[in-house]
Design a protein around this motif. Structure first.
Motif, PDB file in Angstrom:
ATOM      1  N   ALA A 300       9.513  10.803   3.106  1.00  0.00           N
ATOM      2  CA  ALA A 300       8.337   8.795   3.232  1.00  0.00           C
ATOM      3  C   ALA A 300       6.739   9.540   2.964  1.00  0.00           C
ATOM      4  O   ALA A 300       6.910  11.047   1.976  1.00  0.00           O
ATOM      5  N   CYS A 301       6.030   9.243   2.685  1.00  0.00           N
ATOM      6  CA  CYS A 301       4.389   9.751   2.370  1.00  0.00           C
ATOM      7  C   CYS A 301       2.798  10.136   3.484  1.00  0.00           C
ATOM      8  O   CYS A 301       3.416   9.084   4.133  1.00  0.00           O
ATOM      9  N   GLY A 302       2.405  10.739   3.003  1.00  0.00           N
ATOM     10  CA  GLY A 302       1.391  11.663   3.977  1.00  0.00           C
ATOM     11  C   GLY A 302       1.944  10.753   5.102  1.00  0.00           C
ATOM     12  O   GLY A 302       2.850  11.802   5.687  1.00  0.00           O
ATOM     13  N   THR A 303       0.557  10.299   6.020  1.00  0.00           N
ATOM     14  CA  THR A 303       1.303   9.973   7.366  1.00  0.00           C
ATOM     15  C   THR A 303       2.154   9.274   7.970  1.00  0.00           C
ATOM     16  O   THR A 303       2.632  10.528   9.133  1.00  0.00           O
ATOM     17  N   ALA A 304       2.766   8.719   7.569  1.00  0.00           N
ATOM     18  CA  ALA A 304       4.400   8.925   7.510  1.00  0.00           C
ATOM     19  C   ALA A 304       5.278  10.013   7.745  1.00  0.00           C
ATOM     20  O   ALA A 304       6.043   9.703   8.119  1.00  0.00           O
ATOM     21  N   ILE A 347      10.220   6.217   6.620  1.00  0.00           N
ATOM     22  CA  ILE A 347       9.015   5.566   7.282  1.00  0.00           C
ATOM     23  C   ILE A 347       8.141   5.022   6.212  1.00  0.00           C
ATOM     24  O   ILE A 347       7.503   6.108   5.097  1.00  0.00           O
ATOM     25  N   SER A 348       7.374   3.913   6.677  1.00  0.00           N
ATOM     26  CA  SER A 348       6.224   3.377   5.874  1.00  0.00           C
ATOM     27  C   SER A 348       6.117   2.184   6.472  1.00  0.00           C
ATOM     28  O   SER A 348       6.201   1.447   6.877  1.00  0.00           O
ATOM     29  N   GLN A 349       4.415   2.215   6.838  1.00  0.00           N
ATOM     30  CA  GLN A 349       3.417   1.400   7.511  1.00  0.00           C
ATOM     31  C   GLN A 349       3.486  -0.125   6.320  1.00  0.00           C
ATOM     32  O   GLN A 349       4.504  -1.373   7.313  1.00  0.00           O
ATOM     33  N   SER A 350       3.624  -0.046   5.332  1.00  0.00           N
ATOM     34  CA  SER A 350       3.497  -0.627   4.933  1.00  0.00           C
ATOM     35  C   SER A 350       4.465  -1.672   4.344  1.00  0.00           C
ATOM     36  O   SER A 350       4.978  -2.808   3.615  1.00  0.00           O
ATOM     37  N   GLY A 351       5.411  -0.722   4.046  1.00  0.00           N
ATOM     38  CA  GLY A 351       7.243  -1.154   3.046  1.00  0.00           C
ATOM     39  C   GLY A 351       6.900  -1.204   1.715  1.00  0.00           C
ATOM     40  O   GLY A 351       7.856  -1.621   1.671  1.00  0.00           O
ATOM     41  N   GLU A 352       5.821  -1.103   1.392  1.00  0.00           N
ATOM     42  CA  GLU A 352       5.598  -0.757  -0.129  1.00  0.00           C
ATOM     43  C   GLU A 352       4.982   0.447  -0.682  1.00  0.00           C
ATOM     44  O   GLU A 352       4.796   0.310  -1.756  1.00  0.00           O
ATOM     45  N   THR A 353       5.306   1.450  -0.360  1.00  0.00           N
ATOM     46  CA  THR A 353       4.892   2.827  -1.381  1.00  0.00           C
ATOM     47  C   THR A 353       6.239   3.490  -2.638  1.00  0.00           C
ATOM     48  O   THR A 353       7.338   3.567  -1.588  1.00  0.00           O
ATOM     49  N   ALA A 354       5.386   2.868  -3.252  1.00  0.00           N
ATOM     50  CA  ALA A 354       6.797   3.284  -4.508  1.00  0.00           C
ATOM     51  C   ALA A 354       7.636   4.263  -5.036  1.00  0.00           C
ATOM     52  O   ALA A 354       8.656   4.392  -4.629  1.00  0.00           O
ATOM     53  N   GLY A 398      -7.391  -0.226   8.485  1.00  0.00           N
ATOM     54  CA  GLY A 398      -8.408   1.057   7.287  1.00  0.00           C
ATOM     55  C   GLY A 398      -7.321   1.328   7.150  1.00  0.00           C
ATOM     56  O   GLY A 398      -5.577   1.965   6.639  1.00  0.00           O
ATOM     57  N   VAL A 399      -8.050   2.442   5.843  1.00  0.00           N
ATOM     58  CA  VAL A 399      -7.298   2.992   4.583  1.00  0.00           C
ATOM     59  C   VAL A 399      -6.788   4.431   5.267  1.00  0.00           C
ATOM     60  O   VAL A 399      -5.391   4.951   5.536  1.00  0.00           O
ATOM     61  N   ALA A 400      -7.183   4.892   6.729  1.00  0.00           N
ATOM     62  CA  ALA A 400      -6.338   6.081   7.483  1.00  0.00           C
ATOM     63  C   ALA A 400      -5.482   5.138   8.292  1.00  0.00           C
ATOM     64  O   ALA A 400      -6.070   4.487   9.492  1.00  0.00           O
ATOM     65  N   SER A 401      -4.583   5.472   8.840  1.00  0.00           N
ATOM     66  CA  SER A 401      -2.993   4.792   9.159  1.00  0.00           C
ATOM     67  C   SER A 401      -3.475   5.610  10.295  1.00  0.00           C
ATOM     68  O   SER A 401      -3.699   7.022  11.012  1.00  0.00           O
ATOM     69  N   THR A 402      -3.920   4.980  11.732  1.00  0.00           N
ATOM     70  CA  THR A 402      -3.261   5.971  12.918  1.00  0.00           C
ATOM     71  C   THR A 402      -2.898   4.847  13.878  1.00  0.00           C
ATOM     72  O   THR A 402      -1.659   5.266  14.508  1.00  0.00           O
ATOM     73  N   LEU A 485      -5.269  15.725   7.714  1.00  0.00           N
ATOM     74  CA  LEU A 485      -5.630  14.684   7.184  1.00  0.00           C
ATOM     75  C   LEU A 485      -6.104  13.994   7.155  1.00  0.00           C
ATOM     76  O   LEU A 485      -7.435  13.242   5.532  1.00  0.00           O
ATOM     77  N   LYS A 486      -6.206  13.356   7.989  1.00  0.00           N
ATOM     78  CA  LYS A 486      -7.071  12.224   8.682  1.00  0.00           C
ATOM     79  C   LYS A 486      -8.485  12.664   7.783  1.00  0.00           C
ATOM     80  O   LYS A 486      -9.563  11.792   7.751  1.00  0.00           O
ATOM     81  N   LEU A 487      -8.882  14.081   8.754  1.00  0.00           N
ATOM     82  CA  LEU A 487     -10.148  14.672   8.121  1.00  0.00           C
ATOM     83  C   LEU A 487     -11.081  14.355   6.682  1.00  0.00           C
ATOM     84  O   LEU A 487     -11.648  13.896   6.697  1.00  0.00           O
ATOM     85  N   LYS A 488      -9.370  15.143   6.248  1.00  0.00           N
ATOM     86  CA  LYS A 488     -10.310  15.173   4.729  1.00  0.00           C
ATOM     87  C   LYS A 488     -10.073  13.687   4.268  1.00  0.00           C
ATOM     88  O   LYS A 488     -11.235  13.611   2.733  1.00  0.00           O
ATOM     89  N   GLU A 489      -9.369  12.200   4.386  1.00  0.00           N
ATOM     90  CA  GLU A 489      -9.322  11.805   3.576  1.00  0.00           C
ATOM     91  C   GLU A 489     -10.758  11.025   4.121  1.00  0.00           C
ATOM     92  O   GLU A 489     -10.774   9.704   3.162  1.00  0.00           O
ATOM     93  N   ILE A 490     -10.778  11.145   5.142  1.00  0.00           N
ATOM     94  CA  ILE A 490     -12.404  10.187   5.372  1.00  0.00           C
ATOM     95  C   ILE A 490     -13.235  10.442   5.505  1.00  0.00           C
ATOM     96  O   ILE A 490     -14.324  10.353   5.470  1.00  0.00           O
TER      97      ILE A 490
HETATM   98  O1  M6R Z   1       2.341   2.786   3.728  1.00  0.00           O
HETATM   99  P1  M6R Z   1       2.908   3.847   4.162  1.00  0.00           P
HETATM  100  O2  M6R Z   1       2.461   4.645   5.509  1.00  0.00           O
HETATM  101  O3  M6R Z   1       3.838   4.086   3.364  1.00  0.00           O
HETATM  102  O4  M6R Z   1       1.561   4.693   3.148  1.00  0.00           O
HETATM  103  C1  M6R Z   1       2.154   6.163   2.744  1.00  0.00           C
HETATM  104  C2  M6R Z   1       0.756   6.693   2.965  1.00  0.00           C
HETATM  105  O5  M6R Z   1       0.147   6.776   1.762  1.00  0.00           O
HETATM  106  C3  M6R Z   1      -0.371   6.905   4.218  1.00  0.00           C
HETATM  107  O6  M6R Z   1      -0.075   7.229   4.932  1.00  0.00           O
HETATM  108  C4  M6R Z   1      -1.377   7.806   3.925  1.00  0.00           C
HETATM  109  O7  M6R Z   1      -1.573   8.799   3.656  1.00  0.00           O
HETATM  110  C5  M6R Z   1      -3.097   6.991   4.523  1.00  0.00           C
HETATM  111  N1  M6R Z   1      -4.125   7.383   3.431  1.00  0.00           N
HETATM  112  C6  M6R Z   1      -3.087   8.400   5.647  1.00  0.00           C
HETATM  113  O8  M6R Z   1      -4.309   8.339   6.711  1.00  0.00           O
END
Ligand code: M6R
Length: 624
Positions: A300-304, A347-354, A398-402, A485-490
């Motif tokens: 996965a990437c980032g928060t995921a 794992i991915s919220q969007s299901g579209e992360t390249a 919100g861009v920050a995933s919660t 990560l949450k703190l720095k990104e927003i």
């Molecule tokens: O849609 P995804 O879960 O695949 O996205 C993965 C990351 O880009 C995402 O979690 C990103 O790190 C968030 N901005 C974190 O808050």
């Protein structure tokens, strides 16, 4: 990244396009533009910055016509200037694009050699030229697109119109999301359902290499050769209200507060109340296979990915299966060792992360079974994985995933309990206790949210800190990473997350009076039937973290501690203490994530940053 919308119908498109772009702005907000076709003339308006700036510029513009396209950009090729903003107009063609055309330079050189003037630095304008070349030789828009696509390398979603065809908008995708919304004598094309959900719930999700030819009265779906191809119309059950802020100042705050409900919705469908056990319906076909599984790879990437790191602790404890966790961007290039006995969990919220999608393809090529944990139905990941477990978090804007993060944790918890039962590592009594614990999670999350005022104060009192250092041990280590990560990104504050045991191996050099050290140290409770040694394990972790706390304190760092309400010991040492409801080892990471989200939110609010649209970021990273 970029957001796309197209409209064809009997209404004036200006308001529809601007409104759609506002709903898509979380995908990118460097520049924006719209184009409207009327009487063989295309009017294009573009500007640098947010949709607000575009709207201001258009306030007195009176468009005629009833079809148009719009775009909000997250810059890849070329700076975020007006010249590079979409739509790009070349001859008869006007288009918007999301994605990256990897071989655009070779096309650019050829076009320049032919005397074509290139006005922007983008790959997208090059494609507009290629389409225009074909149209200028007498092809229809559809024929032109079909002729050019095989010559493009990379990922894309295009929405295109031609001056010569006043009843047509064409959308095409390869590797970037695009869908069609069906209305009454009107149709829509968009990168995300959010843009049009308040107008229609009838959606066709395009597959790669499908072309949607949209007219006012009908839509045709074609393959790359221009032949009709079968498609399905889905009815979406997300409501338009879920896309609104509902009185909250920001989507992020609303989504933080939605967590109890999102958790309840995610858990509920996977519990068999009769037996009192976790029972994930989608896993029923996999149960016997799970027994012989030799490794799980989470990608996965980032928060995921942070959710995946917590998942490793769950799976290793409850199912005793070896688990590796990787960044999708690393996994896809490192020739991973997989076999038919491997399970790759994406794992991915969007299901579209390249990168996550590329990792999925890599895993499938190597013969592993693939399981997606995903929030967006009909996303590419959900469609292409062998199995999909949905987190029912509802739309996350919100861009920050919660709420996506905490529901991913709940899903991983359930996966681990199921796998542990399947391979006999946990018995029924223990599984029942773990299930009963999990059912309390929404209520515990609700109680945790009551700490909001205290966290707001904590954030306000520490705005001057030069640096924020998050630390936790064991299953709380990924939560330290996620908090930072949450703190720095927003808020753009400098923050680092570390495993507490690593403190003395370097980062302690950074600790002085100006540093804030956020220590995650809950006192875990354990189910009575937990294997022997678990309670002792938690106690040891807690004591070790307390030693780290002392090390920080003696160097002058400010201690902001996150502990449990059943523990008086932290109070003596912390400069500021937040006490959460008591919970188990496995549930504490979910609860601890919540105050850290609020800490990031209020720090950003006090610093005056744009919480929902932080600089340089976009909600979903659909390019590499
Ligand atoms: O849609 P995804 O879960 O695949 O996205 C993965 C990351 O880009 C995402 O979690 C990103 O790190 C968030 N901005 C974190 O808050």
């Amino acid at each position: 990244m970029c957001g796309i919308i197209g409209y064809i119908g009997d209404k004036n498109p200006k308001g529809i396009l601007l409104d759609g772009l506002k709903r898509l702005e979380y995908r990118g907000y460097d520049s924006a533009g719209i184009a409207v076709l009327h009487d063989k003339q295309v009017e294009v308006f573009r500007c640098q910055g947010r949709i607000e700036a575009l709207e201001k510029r258009l306030s007195n513009a009176d468009f005629k016509g009833s079809l148009g396209i719009g775009h909000t950009r997250w810059a890849t090729h070329g700076a975020p200037t007006e010249r590079n903003a979409h739509p790009h107009q070349v001859g008869a063609i006007t288009l918007v694009h999301n994605g990256i055309i990897e071989n655009y330079l070779e096309h650019r050189e050829r076009l320049q050699a032919m005397g074509r003037k290139i006005l922007s630095e983008t790959d997208s304008e090059i494609v507009a030229h290629l389409f225009d070349l074909e149209v200028s030789q007498g092809k229809t828009l559809l024929q032109a697109i079909a002729a050019v696509l095989p010559r493009l390398k990379g990922s894309y979603a295009f929405v295109v119109l031609s001056k010569n065809e006043e009843d047509t908008i064409i959308g095409v995708r390869n590797g970037a999301p695009l869908l069609v919304g069906l209305g009454d004598k009107e149709n829509f094309v968009a990168s995300d359902v959010q843009a049009i959900l308040h107008r229609t719930k009838q959606i066709i999700y395009l597959k790669d290499h499908q072309i949607a030819v949209c007219h006012r009265g009908n839509v045709e779906i074609k393959d790359l050769y221009g032949k009709d191809t079968p498609f399905e119309v889905k009815t979406i059950n997300w409501s338009a209200d879920q896309m609104e802020k509902a009185g909250y100042r920001h989507f992020m705050l609303k989504e933080i507060h939605e967590q109890p409900q999102a958790l309840a919705q995610t858990i509920e469908t996977n519990i068999d109340h009769q037996s009192g056990l976790v029972s994930i319906p989608e896993l029923s076909s996999l149960r016997s296979w799970l027994k012989d599984l030799d490794q799980i790879q989470i990608v996965a990437c980032g928060t995921a990915r942070h959710a995946g790191l917590v998942g490793r602790y769950y799976l290793e404890r409850f199912a005793r299966i070896s688990v590796k966790v990787d960044f999708a961007s690393e996994f896809r290039y490192r020739d991973p060792l997989l076999s038919t006995k491997s399970l790759v969990v994406l794992i991915s919220q969007s299901g579209e992360t390249a990168d996550t999608l590329a990792a999925l393809r890599e895993a499938k090529t190597k013969g592993a079974k693939t399981l997606a944990i995903c929030n967006v139905r009909e996303s590419t990941l959900a469609r292409d994985a062998d199995l999909v477990l949905y987190t029912n978090a509802g739309p996350e804007i919100g861009v920050a995933s919660t709420k996506a993060f905490t529901t991913q944790l709940a899903m991983l918890y359930m996966l681990a309990v199921e796998a542990g039962q399947a391979n006999g590592n946990i018995d029924e009594t223990y599984a029942k206790e773990l299930t009963a614990d999990l059912l309390k999670l929404p209520f515990l999350a609700e109680r945790t949210l009551l700490l909001e005022k205290q966290i707001e104060k904590m954030a306000g009192d520490h705005l001057d800190c030069s640096f924020f250092f998050y630390m936790g041990r064991d299953v709380q280590y990924p939560i330290a990473l996620e908090g930072a990560l949450k703190l720095k990104e927003i808020s753009y504050a400098h923050a680092e997350g570390y495993a507490a045991g690593e403190l003395k191996h370097g980062p302690i050099a950074l600790i002085d009076r100006t540093a804030a050290v956020l220590i995650i140290a809950p006192k875990d409770t354990e189910p009575t039937s937990a294997p022997e040694g678990m309670a002792e394990h938690s106690k040891t972790l807690f004591e070790k973290t307390m030693s780290n706390l002392q090390e920080v304190k003696s160097r002058g760092g400010k201690i902001l501690a996150f502990g449990s309400e059943n523990d008086p010991s932290l109070a003596q040492h912390a400069d500021c203490l937040i006490q959460l409801p008591a919970a188990s080892w496995a549930l504490n990471p979910v609860l601890m994530a919540i105050p850290l989200q609020l800490m990031a939110y209020y720090t950003a609010l006090f610093r005056g940053t744009d919480v929902d649209k932080p600089r340089n970021l976009a909600k979903s990273v659909t390019v590499e």
